[in-house]
Design a protein around this motif. Sequence first.
Motif, short mmCIF file in Angstrom:
data_model
loop_
_atom_site.label_atom_id
_atom_site.label_comp_id
_atom_site.label_asym_id
_atom_site.label_seq_id
_atom_site.Cartn_x
_atom_site.Cartn_y
_atom_site.Cartn_z
N UNK A 12 -13.62 52.36 -4.80
CA UNK A 12 -14.64 51.32 -4.88
C UNK A 12 -16.02 51.89 -4.57
N UNK A 13 -16.10 52.80 -3.61
CA UNK A 13 -17.37 53.44 -3.26
C UNK A 13 -17.90 54.25 -4.43
N UNK A 14 -17.03 55.02 -5.07
CA UNK A 14 -17.44 55.83 -6.22
C UNK A 14 -17.91 54.93 -7.36
N UNK A 15 -17.16 53.87 -7.63
CA UNK A 15 -17.50 52.99 -8.74
C UNK A 15 -18.79 52.20 -8.52
N UNK A 16 -19.19 52.02 -7.25
CA UNK A 16 -20.40 51.25 -6.98
C UNK A 16 -21.60 52.13 -6.68
N UNK A 17 -21.45 53.44 -6.81
CA UNK A 17 -22.58 54.32 -6.53
C UNK A 17 -23.65 54.18 -7.62
N UNK A 18 -24.90 54.51 -7.29
CA UNK A 18 -26.01 54.33 -8.24
C UNK A 18 -25.76 55.05 -9.58
N UNK A 49 3.12 47.20 -15.24
CA UNK A 49 4.45 47.80 -15.34
C UNK A 49 5.29 47.26 -14.20
N UNK A 50 6.37 46.61 -14.54
CA UNK A 50 7.25 46.00 -13.54
C UNK A 50 6.48 45.06 -12.62
N UNK A 51 5.48 44.38 -13.17
CA UNK A 51 4.76 43.38 -12.41
C UNK A 51 3.66 43.89 -11.51
N UNK A 52 3.34 45.19 -11.57
CA UNK A 52 2.28 45.66 -10.67
C UNK A 52 1.43 46.73 -11.34
N UNK A 53 0.12 46.57 -11.18
CA UNK A 53 -0.82 47.60 -11.61
C UNK A 53 -0.97 48.60 -10.49
N UNK A 54 -1.51 49.75 -10.82
CA UNK A 54 -1.78 50.71 -9.76
C UNK A 54 -2.77 50.10 -8.78
N UNK A 55 -2.77 50.59 -7.56
CA UNK A 55 -3.64 50.06 -6.52
C UNK A 55 -5.09 50.15 -6.95
N UNK A 56 -5.47 51.26 -7.58
CA UNK A 56 -6.86 51.43 -7.99
C UNK A 56 -7.25 50.44 -9.08
N UNK A 57 -6.37 50.23 -10.04
CA UNK A 57 -6.68 49.28 -11.12
C UNK A 57 -6.71 47.85 -10.61
N UNK A 58 -5.95 47.56 -9.59
CA UNK A 58 -5.97 46.22 -9.02
C UNK A 58 -7.33 45.89 -8.44
N UNK A 59 -8.04 46.91 -7.98
CA UNK A 59 -9.33 46.68 -7.35
C UNK A 59 -10.47 46.56 -8.36
N UNK A 60 -10.21 46.89 -9.63
CA UNK A 60 -11.26 46.81 -10.66
C UNK A 60 -11.52 45.38 -11.08
N UNK A 61 -12.79 45.06 -11.34
CA UNK A 61 -13.09 43.74 -11.91
C UNK A 61 -12.48 43.64 -13.32
N UNK A 62 -12.12 42.44 -13.71
CA UNK A 62 -11.52 42.20 -15.03
C UNK A 62 -12.43 42.67 -16.16
N UNK A 63 -13.75 42.63 -15.94
CA UNK A 63 -14.70 43.05 -16.97
C UNK A 63 -14.52 44.53 -17.30
N UNK A 64 -14.26 45.36 -16.28
CA UNK A 64 -14.07 46.78 -16.51
C UNK A 64 -12.80 47.05 -17.31
N UNK A 65 -11.76 46.33 -17.02
CA UNK A 65 -10.51 46.49 -17.76
C UNK A 65 -10.71 46.06 -19.20
N UNK A 66 -11.45 44.97 -19.40
CA UNK A 66 -11.73 44.50 -20.76
C UNK A 66 -12.56 45.53 -21.53
N UNK A 67 -13.52 46.17 -20.87
CA UNK A 67 -14.32 47.20 -21.52
C UNK A 67 -13.46 48.37 -21.96
N UNK A 68 -12.49 48.75 -21.14
CA UNK A 68 -11.58 49.84 -21.52
C UNK A 68 -10.75 49.45 -22.74
N UNK A 69 -10.28 48.21 -22.77
CA UNK A 69 -9.52 47.74 -23.93
C UNK A 69 -10.38 47.78 -25.19
N UNK A 70 -11.63 47.33 -25.07
CA UNK A 70 -12.53 47.33 -26.23
C UNK A 70 -12.81 48.76 -26.70
#
Length: 97
Positions: A12-18, A49-70
């Motif tokens: 989260x710290x890395x993802x929110x850095x300037x 997968x089996x009902x759970x995302x990785x811990x790191x992906x769980x912490x991502x906002x849905x917008x970031x996951x949608x951007x990856x899909x796009x």
Amino acid sequence: MLTENDAVRVFDTIMSSPGMNEMVRMDMKISRKNVLLLHHMIERGITENDGSLSVLLQSLPKENIQELKQLSEECLQRAGLTELNQKLSELGADKRK
């Protein structure tokens, strides 16, 4: 070794850095094979997968996951592999039945 909570906090710290939200232009050439593999890896990574995302992906906002899909879909489209990928997905779904 980091606990899951510590790993999420570091991520989260890395993802929110300037500058992390700034757009970058990436001109590159990639084989169609690697586009297809990249798409598969992105889809597999963000799909539960089996009902759970990785811990790191769980912490991502849905917008970031949608951007990856796009991004993944755009790569397929530019490589002309959308239809092939759809047919391969259907074959994989038939195999699971």
